[in-house]
Design an enzyme around this catalytic site. Sequence first.
Site, mmCIF file in Angstrom:
data_model
loop_
_atom_site.group_PDB
_atom_site.id
_atom_site.type_symbol
_atom_site.label_atom_id
_atom_site.label_comp_id
_atom_site.label_asym_id
_atom_site.label_seq_id
_atom_site.Cartn_x
_atom_site.Cartn_y
_atom_site.Cartn_z
ATOM 1 N N ARG A 38 0.834 -1.198 0.000
ATOM 2 C CA ARG A 38 0.000 0.000 0.000
ATOM 3 C C ARG A 38 0.872 1.252 0.000
ATOM 4 O O ARG A 38 1.791 1.393 0.815
ATOM 5 C CB ARG A 38 -0.916 0.003 1.225
ATOM 6 C CG ARG A 38 -1.978 -1.083 1.197
ATOM 7 C CD ARG A 38 -2.881 -0.975 2.408
ATOM 8 N NE ARG A 38 -2.204 -1.408 3.630
ATOM 9 C CZ ARG A 38 -2.598 -1.090 4.857
ATOM 10 N NH1 ARG A 38 -3.651 -0.289 5.025
ATOM 11 N NH2 ARG A 38 -1.951 -1.531 5.911
ATOM 12 N N ALA A 145 6.952 -9.703 17.533
ATOM 13 C CA ALA A 145 7.342 -8.469 16.858
ATOM 14 C C ALA A 145 7.235 -7.239 17.762
ATOM 15 O O ALA A 145 8.116 -6.371 17.747
ATOM 16 C CB ALA A 145 6.487 -8.279 15.602
ATOM 17 N N LYS A 196 4.556 -25.288 15.629
ATOM 18 C CA LYS A 196 4.257 -24.614 16.908
ATOM 19 C C LYS A 196 3.022 -23.731 16.800
ATOM 20 O O LYS A 196 2.331 -23.497 17.801
ATOM 21 C CB LYS A 196 5.467 -23.803 17.379
ATOM 22 C CG LYS A 196 5.936 -22.713 16.413
ATOM 23 C CD LYS A 196 5.293 -21.372 16.639
ATOM 24 C CE LYS A 196 5.758 -20.385 15.593
ATOM 25 N NZ LYS A 196 5.183 -19.034 15.751
ATOM 26 N N THR A 253 5.111 -18.502 21.498
ATOM 27 C CA THR A 253 3.857 -18.431 20.745
ATOM 28 C C THR A 253 2.678 -18.965 21.548
ATOM 29 O O THR A 253 1.559 -18.465 21.432
ATOM 30 C CB THR A 253 4.000 -19.210 19.424
ATOM 31 O OG1 THR A 253 5.134 -18.732 18.706
ATOM 32 C CG2 THR A 253 2.769 -19.047 18.554
#
Length: 337
Positions: A38, A145, A196, A253
């Site tokens: 974008r 992140a 995972k 995770t």
Amino acid sequence: MTQRRPVRAAVFSAGSWGTAVAKIMADAGTHVIVHARRREISDAINATHCNPGYFPDVELPAALTATTDPAAALQGADFLVLSIPAQSLRVSLAEWAPLIGPDTVIVSLMKGIERETSRRASEVITEVAGIPTERVSVLSGPNLAREIMAEQPAAATVACPDEAVAVRVQKACHTAYFRPYTSTDVVGCELGGAVKNVVALAVGIAGGMGLGDNASAMLITRGLAETTRLAVAMGAHPATLAGLSGLGDLVATSASPLSRNRTFGTHLGRGLNVEEATAATRQTTEGVKSAEAVLALAHAHDVDMPITSVITALLNGKVTLDQATSALMQRPTKPER
């Protein structure tokens, strides 16, 4: 005396993990160009040094730039970092492949298995782009992140069949807050990262159902066991699955509310259906996309993966939450090893 030109990296695309790795590499001294789909994201990165789509509150390095032109991003790139959904890799890479330089090293950040073929990302890359396996590396580990954007300490594994290439990638993304290790076990790293996500769905479901921490610990432990069985059957070293790209990634995770796979599972455990959980999560959830492909690999290699099997059945609407719990708890007893 001739100065060496700076190391250059093209990061495709400008999602959360792609942006985080772009920041890591820029902080490590690599010249980074992010390819954004974008234009408003590309323009914002260039004008304000932030990614308003994912991290509007984090300032990006001044040397990090962005473009919507894949050819411009790839011009002179030493590294092409791929951070796109695993299910769109084949189509996207077919478009980009003619632009990739003859010496460019591919760095895969993808943690999914292609649904139609059950191929790992590195296999799709070599097949579609015609790039030798020695130039395809994988970066994988317990890397949320949001925490990395805050420069909280993290580590990962860089895997490549050519150890010298893995070391090159390692140097290009080593910072004070991000510590990469090297490996030659691409299969183990990729399967650890992909499976995972499926296990994290199960942990999220257990949390959403209020089944307690014992259940979560059981799923993480037995999930690691079935991931290791599959990886070893496909040629991986078992120690890889006890490392950053295996156990480390699985714990992060499965345990963190920042994890989209765990979050998706939590929505399911609280009674949302797959469509409702998809809308609530709002980002690509690789475990949902890859579960069936992982199970196909298990069948192909004659590996027992009960958690993956039950999660796949649940996602396909073949069992209810209560039936899924019973299916796991009422399996025949056996020795742990």
